[in-house]
Design an enzyme around this catalytic site. Structure first.
Site, short mmCIF file in Angstrom:
data_model
loop_
_atom_site.label_atom_id
_atom_site.label_comp_id
_atom_site.label_asym_id
_atom_site.label_seq_id
_atom_site.Cartn_x
_atom_site.Cartn_y
_atom_site.Cartn_z
N CYS A 114 8.72 18.20 54.30
CA CYS A 114 8.03 19.23 55.24
C CYS A 114 6.57 19.55 54.93
O CYS A 114 5.83 19.70 56.00
CB CYS A 114 8.90 20.40 55.42
N HIS A 274 4.75 24.70 60.09
CA HIS A 274 5.72 23.49 60.30
C HIS A 274 6.87 24.23 61.01
O HIS A 274 7.37 25.30 60.76
CB HIS A 274 6.10 23.32 58.72
N ASN A 304 13.25 19.80 64.20
CA ASN A 304 12.39 19.77 62.97
C ASN A 304 12.25 18.32 62.75
O ASN A 304 12.95 17.60 62.41
CB ASN A 304 13.34 20.53 61.82
O1 UT7 Z 1 12.16 22.03 57.13
C1 UT7 Z 1 12.83 23.11 56.01
C2 UT7 Z 1 13.98 22.53 56.08
N1 UT7 Z 1 15.16 23.44 56.35
C3 UT7 Z 1 15.06 24.76 56.79
O2 UT7 Z 1 14.01 25.35 56.92
C4 UT7 Z 1 16.55 25.42 57.02
C5 UT7 Z 1 16.45 26.82 56.93
N2 UT7 Z 1 17.72 27.45 57.09
C6 UT7 Z 1 18.10 27.59 58.29
O3 UT7 Z 1 17.23 27.33 59.30
C7 UT7 Z 1 19.47 28.18 58.61
O4 UT7 Z 1 19.93 28.60 57.44
C8 UT7 Z 1 20.22 27.30 59.46
C9 UT7 Z 1 19.85 27.06 60.81
C10 UT7 Z 1 20.21 26.06 58.85
C11 UT7 Z 1 21.91 27.91 59.36
O5 UT7 Z 1 21.97 29.26 59.86
P1 UT7 Z 1 22.48 30.42 59.14
O6 UT7 Z 1 22.42 31.47 60.10
O7 UT7 Z 1 21.71 30.43 57.96
O8 UT7 Z 1 23.94 29.85 59.11
P2 UT7 Z 1 24.88 29.64 57.67
O9 UT7 Z 1 24.30 28.41 57.23
O10 UT7 Z 1 24.92 30.87 56.86
O11 UT7 Z 1 26.22 29.47 58.47
C12 UT7 Z 1 26.85 30.57 59.24
C13 UT7 Z 1 28.25 29.87 59.78
C14 UT7 Z 1 28.97 29.36 58.98
O12 UT7 Z 1 30.45 29.52 59.42
P3 UT7 Z 1 31.30 30.62 58.73
O13 UT7 Z 1 31.24 29.92 57.24
O14 UT7 Z 1 30.50 31.78 58.79
O15 UT7 Z 1 32.70 30.46 59.28
C15 UT7 Z 1 28.78 27.74 59.28
O16 UT7 Z 1 29.81 26.90 58.87
O17 UT7 Z 1 28.04 28.85 61.05
C16 UT7 Z 1 28.34 27.85 60.70
N3 UT7 Z 1 27.62 26.83 61.00
C17 UT7 Z 1 27.46 26.34 62.64
N4 UT7 Z 1 28.31 26.80 63.58
C18 UT7 Z 1 28.10 26.04 64.61
C19 UT7 Z 1 26.70 26.13 60.25
N5 UT7 Z 1 26.05 25.11 61.12
C20 UT7 Z 1 26.79 25.26 62.38
C21 UT7 Z 1 26.49 24.52 63.57
N6 UT7 Z 1 27.37 25.00 64.75
N7 UT7 Z 1 25.49 23.66 63.85
#
Ligand code: UT7
Length: 347
Positions: A114, A274, A304
């Site tokens: 990134c 970014h 992204n």
């Molecule tokens: O370029 C730099 C690279 N990356 C980043 O900057 C990413 C930074 N992080 C993020 O953007 C966020 O952490 C994400 C968008 C990736 C995820 O969002 P979050 O609010 O942190 O969700 P989480 O990973 O804590 O997951 C919450 C819930 C989980 O379910 P349970 O365990 O609560 O039942 C996940 O399994 O959301 C679920 N989940 C989804 N549900 C629907 C994870 N991905 C998805 C999805 N659709 N695509």
């Protein structure tokens, strides 16, 4: 000593638009979840066989060269930033040199995910400042769609990423141009956002960090059938951990650039963060108390695009007339490595 200016900028995104609803065909997800957590509405996917990271990069480069008023023959150094190269080796820099029929100039590949564009900009700035090169072509391009896990297992990663390319031509100037660049890393968190395979790690680092990783058998250091069946050919990410670190490091590295040049946040004409997640950008904006017109985001359209996200956003902002001569522009990135950085420039 010279300063460095962006003399031309270009971008390319594939035609194929993939909406959040399109992804629900393969992945248990929803438009509402993706929009609420990331701000992304759609992204572009490159043609599976006819487009590569390099071919997209070349399209962006052609526009940047034309806008700089130079030809491929005038370029005296190439820098290519990507995490999704056409080949494991050689890098995409030489493929651009070949595709654009350039002279036998140097070609350098940057692997800083990134923050790749900011790292590359910083390297180019040093070469221009010393007078070593006069026309550097910097290309940043990603074809994420080649290697995402399009099953529910990979949904936290696959819904975020998109394909695209941006390019700039960098030239010496007596005007201020790039004022400073600031680069950082913290390898302690390398496996929090990574694509470990194919790699030579032989599970050296992964054993203690990722308990469910299958041992690569001796002699199969790159990829075994068992690893493929286990989905170990895909990237891994602890999203919340990346998010938490990003919202600290973004404001910190922007403040570092401002402080170095004796500016305040109110002096920024445009911040281009970014495009990792709209929620991260909004958090940074709030933390720095920036007005809406001081920040440019386009993640809703492209997702992204990693190394390409800043030059794509910069190009769109410039084309929309949001950047004018003399404007103070701040670029900032955070991502896998972790690596992060910022650049402050007078347009
Ligand atoms: O370029 C730099 C690279 N990356 C980043 O900057 C990413 C930074 N992080 C993020 O953007 C966020 O952490 C994400 C968008 C990736 C995820 O969002 P979050 O609010 O942190 O969700 P989480 O990973 O804590 O997951 C919450 C819930 C989980 O379910 P349970 O365990 O609560 O039942 C996940 O399994 O959301 C679920 N989940 C989804 N549900 C629907 C994870 N991905 C998805 C999805 N659709 N695509």
């Amino acid at each position: 000593m010279f300063n460095t200016k962006i003399a031309g900028i270009g971008m390319y995104v594939p035609e194929n638009i993939v909406t959040n609803n399109d992804l629900t065909e393969y992945i248990e997800t929803s438009d509402a979840w993706i929009q609420e957590r990331t701000g992304i509405q759609e992204r572009r996917y490159a043609h599976r066989t006819e487009e590569t990271t390099t071919t997209m990069g070349v399209k962006a480069a052609e526009i940047a060269l034309q806008r700089a008023g130079i030809t491929a023959q005038d370029v005296d150094f190439i820098i290519f930033a990507t995490l999704s190269p056409d080949y494991y080796f050689p890098g995409c820099g030489v493929l651009v040199q070949r595709a654009m029929k350039m002279k036998e100039i140097g070609a350098l590949d940057i692997r800083n995910q990134c923050s790749g564009f900011i790292y590359a900009l910083s390297v180019a700035d040093q070469f221009i400042k010393t007078g070593m090169y006069k026309n550097i072509l910097l290309v940043a391009s990603e074809k994420h769609s080649f290697g995402l896990d399009f099953s529910t297992r990979g949904r936290n990663i696959s819904v975020i990423f998109g394909d695209g390319a941006g390019a700039v031509v960098l030239q010496p100037t007596e005007a201020p141009g790039i004022l400073s660049t600031h680069l950082h890393s913290d390898g302690e968190s390398a496996e929090i956002l990574a694509m470990p395979n194919p790699g030579t790690h032989a599970n050296h680092w992964l054993k203690e960090k990722l308990a469910n990783f299958v041992e690569a058998p001796r002699g199969e250091m790159f990829m075994s059938h068992e690893m493929l069946e286990n989905g170990q050919n895909f990237p891994i990410m602890d999203g919340p951990a990346v998010f938490k670190k990003a919202i600290v490091k973004f404001p910190e590295v922007i403040a570092e650039a401002l402080e170095k040049n004796n500016f305040k946040t109110t002096d920024i004409d445009l911040l281009i963060p970014h495009q990792a997640n709209l929620r991260i950008a909004q958090f940074v904006q709030q933390k720095l108390q920036l007005k809406d017109e001081q920040v440019f985001n386009n993640i809703e359209k492209y997702g992204n695009t990693t190394a390409a996200s800043i030059p794509i956003a910069l190009c769109e902002a410039w084309e929309a007339g949001k950047i004018k001569e003399g404007d103070l522009v701040c670029l900032a990135a955070f991502g896998s490595g972790f690596t992060w950085g910022s650049a402050l420039l007078k347009w």
